[in-house]
Design an enzyme around this catalytic site. Sequence first.
Site, mmCIF file in Angstrom:
data_model
loop_
_atom_site.group_PDB
_atom_site.id
_atom_site.type_symbol
_atom_site.label_atom_id
_atom_site.label_comp_id
_atom_site.label_asym_id
_atom_site.label_seq_id
_atom_site.Cartn_x
_atom_site.Cartn_y
_atom_site.Cartn_z
ATOM 1 C CB SER A 1 -0.767 -2.313 -43.638
ATOM 2 O OG SER A 1 -2.043 -2.269 -43.035
ATOM 3 C CE LYS B 1 -4.723 -0.887 -44.882
ATOM 4 N NZ LYS B 1 -4.543 -1.416 -43.513
ATOM 5 C CB SER C 1 -2.458 -1.354 -40.039
ATOM 6 O OG SER C 1 -1.493 -2.346 -40.278
#
Lengths: 120, 475, 486
Positions: free
Chosen positions: C151, C76, C175
Amino acid sequence: MGRYDTLTTLRQITQNFRGARSEGNVSLVHDQVRRLARLARIAIRSDETEIVLERLNRVLGLVDEIRRVDTAGIEPMAHPLDAVQRLRADEVTQDDQRELYQSVAPAIDGGLYLVPKVIE
Amino acid sequence: MRWEIVVGIETHAQLLTRSKIFSGAPTSFGAAPNSQASDVDIALPGTLPVVNRAAVEHAVRFGLAVNGAIKRRSVFARKNYFYPDLPKGYQISQYELPIVQGGQLRIESKAIRITRAHLEEDAGKSLHDVFRGMSGIDLNRAGTPLLEIVSEPDLRGAQEAVAYARALHRLVVWIGICDGNMQEGSFRCDANVSVRRPGEKLGTRCELKNLNSFRFMEHAIDYEARRQIELLESGRRIEQETRLYDPERDETRSMRSKEEAHDYRYFPDPDLLPLVVDEKTIEDIRRTLPELPDAKLVRYVQKGVPAHAAERLVVSRDIAEFFERAVAAGASYEGVANLVVGELAGLVNAAETTFGQCSVAPEDVGMLQRRVADGTISSKTAKELLGKLFELRQQGSVDALIERLGLRQISDAGAIEKLVDEVLARNEKQVADYRAGKDKAFNSLVGQVMKATQGKANPAQVNELLRAKLAKPPS
Amino acid sequence: MLNSGLTELSAALALRKISSRELTQGFIERVVRLNGALNAFITVDEEGALAAARRADERLARGEGGPLTGIPLAYKDIYCTKGLRTTCGSRMLENFVSPYDAHVVERLNAEGAVLLGKCNMDQFAMGSSSESSYFGPVRNPWDTKRVPGGSSGGSAAAVAARMVPAATGTDTGGSTRQPAAFSGVCGLRPTYGLVSRYGLIAFASSLDQAGPMARSAADLAVLLSAMVGFDPRDSTSLDRPRQDYSQKLDVELKGLRIGLPREYFAEGIEPGVRKAVDAAVAWFAARGALCTGLELPLTRLAVPVYYVIAPAEASSNLARFDGVRYGHRAKEYSDLVDMYCRTRAEGFGDEVKRRILVGTYVLSHGYYDAYYLQAQKVRRLIARELSAAFQRCDLIIGPTAPTTAFPIGAKAEDPVQMYLGDIFTIPAPLAGLPALSIPCGFDERGLPVGLQMMGAHFSEGLLLGAAHRFQQATDWHTRVPTETPL
């Protein structure tokens, strides 16, 4: 609606909350948004204020729920684990990496970070 | 009606550590800009603080020294505001729960209450106008450990405020938590000043900044008190504000008059956990805490040192320790005290050095005093020898030097009597004068005996013999 | 090979059936082919990946290396990676090249993993749809008109579309788990403090945790084992012995006490979600697990508490983005304050700005006690409620999210509707508890449904084991998304 239908309850709460200054509900006004934006150092254009205000008020409508909870005698929980601060030995472990760090800086000169004149 | 000037002092003492309070960057002064600003200090995204043990121990040391309460649990908070010398956009500082609560510091006969002392990090420096229209930011100082020490508004006037600041300065240096260097900003004071009619409640205060010497502090407080009194006497009000002292013009002026109201949004720093100090740590620190100046003062006086001399011996830990090592060499408190605060202090000052770096060994001073006490040398000779030792930078050679320079005092009664007789024989006029009641003549006779021995004759013996001989009728 | 799990891939690498270079090349080709449609990656480091693969091959040739040596992974884009752009999905860091590696990146590099690229995400990890990225929305491989969740949506979509065998995510309010659920993969949030936060760009420090995302619980176990470990640079990192989670995956289900909170199965949950989750619960019951109903009435307060605490911490954590030392700086400004205000207005997206303003508000003078302090107190009540529940059961099971993936833009107008979707994932982070999400079926539109399992502190082994047992008997996690066939 059953007693366990929390999601539906929350949806209704927030849908009913339209930023109206009713029954002790908090709701922001333009001046406050401008003040907050100033504190947070975020420029808000005047044509944005209305929508920012409206959406902030929705969020505050949601979080307002917690104010009704009885928390007398409850210790605030700043941290998820019941741990204490670990202490570092007083040793110099980091050497000069200015060049590397300043390679990503927007404006530097003579090893200094440059900013618009600071007025004191 | 008179006015009472009320002062409280906030002090930022830079703690003597090798590394910063939350990072492993060095804390040394005067390095090239930003060369001592680590990833944590410049707040690179993703970096996190870890607390320096030495900073915590120093805070505990201070708390114990002022007899404050060491909080077993204290909390680091974030003070949020934007400023270019504050890289994270917040300062980590203890707010609601400081590590030290309460305490006191004595100035002369008055105890000044300390409200609290807490740990925090220093900010960087903004260098104004180094480039056209721009300021330069140096973050070397960012993250340097500070102990903020807050006094109660117990001080009455500039002189007391300065006495407090001096006592505090002496203490933090004494216990080894701060180098006390005011030029480099290691010890910085702000003063909260207000005035009131005696007995009334506290007036509106102004905070004075930039008091970077004791002299400036005194001037600034005096000026500020006068300003406030004038305002009040002309029927105006005091605005609570921060004022900067300008030493050039010897006045204080408002810092940012149109400044927006601060809202620091303090909250506990979620990157740091509660700081817990256990009993063992506190006891270990208590055990290693040096004897404090007040305690030493009392002890010295009890051992016979005159109070004024004792005060001077506890001005710094250097002097006190020098003194005690000299005494430990077998000499008397009082005698050593005289040498140290008299002759030696003069030499040290003139050479612009300190007792810690003094070229005379304290043991030698003790030895000198022993030689005075046992009559080997006179106290006058001792002072001269001290100067010699200071100059020669020779240590451990007191007796050898006495011999080499032939300074041994003549205490042999026979030898002295012989000299006295010779002097009396040569100076019939003075003898006659003395007997006629002119005391001055006596001093002249003593002087001549001393001169004949290059000052080595034991003056007490000379006095005694002379008086005895002069008392008898001429043979 | 693109469809193999980590265990199979590391076996193949160890036996030299395939080289890391070939494997890496294969995944890079797939990333290049699919990323235009999915926008799962912000940065692909082809050169760096191939160099790392070469080093891994040398290591493997010497018979060295571990289960991750030579395995391509994606991060990420909130993990700082030295010498590689780290954007956090934001214009603020559009050109930020981190001068250092996050602790997790250091660990995985040391294991010989191959860093393939950086995944797209909601800006500063604030969001549940991955639409708020400055680099454009991520698309769900099961239906590219829909969001992949957020996210960590880029990581989820990349794993789902077989662009990479596994990826890292972060979880502040769900997330890793919610995008795993929306994209049909697995995601774990570890106990707070288990994985170092050093080098993760902070959103809400008391809630942020790094976690693995992969296609099976067994793969999560492999990745998690490498991610955990004490880090002296993070004051909240726990100093406890490291564990190999792959070793104890065969947990006993008989007698396992499963708690089913009535609030997690009530009105407001989509029928398709409800059906799939019920079926999964029935599967566990059939294996001898003891299912008991629970009441967690404070669930109602979790979202409001979270949307006080997380924005408060974020408002402070994001103050460092001021255009002075790194990141975006406005081109035009009249003075210092104006420079700050414009820099931040330009650099942050709407959702980030909104949360900063909310956070500034709840911490400000006169409101702190009513909001922030009160939220911290209610947080403790919620944590206690969960802790009491874990006296009565070993796992709490329910849907990861009340819905399956929603269309892009559907919740753009109303932030609160988006927030309410986090209702089941938020309690675990508030209490610092571990939780995971695994696929447990599909709704009538063919969209994956996620099953959430939550456990007591340090129960990662149990969570992974229970999930692994489920996956040994089911094939939901092996399905390849319809829009990204192999």
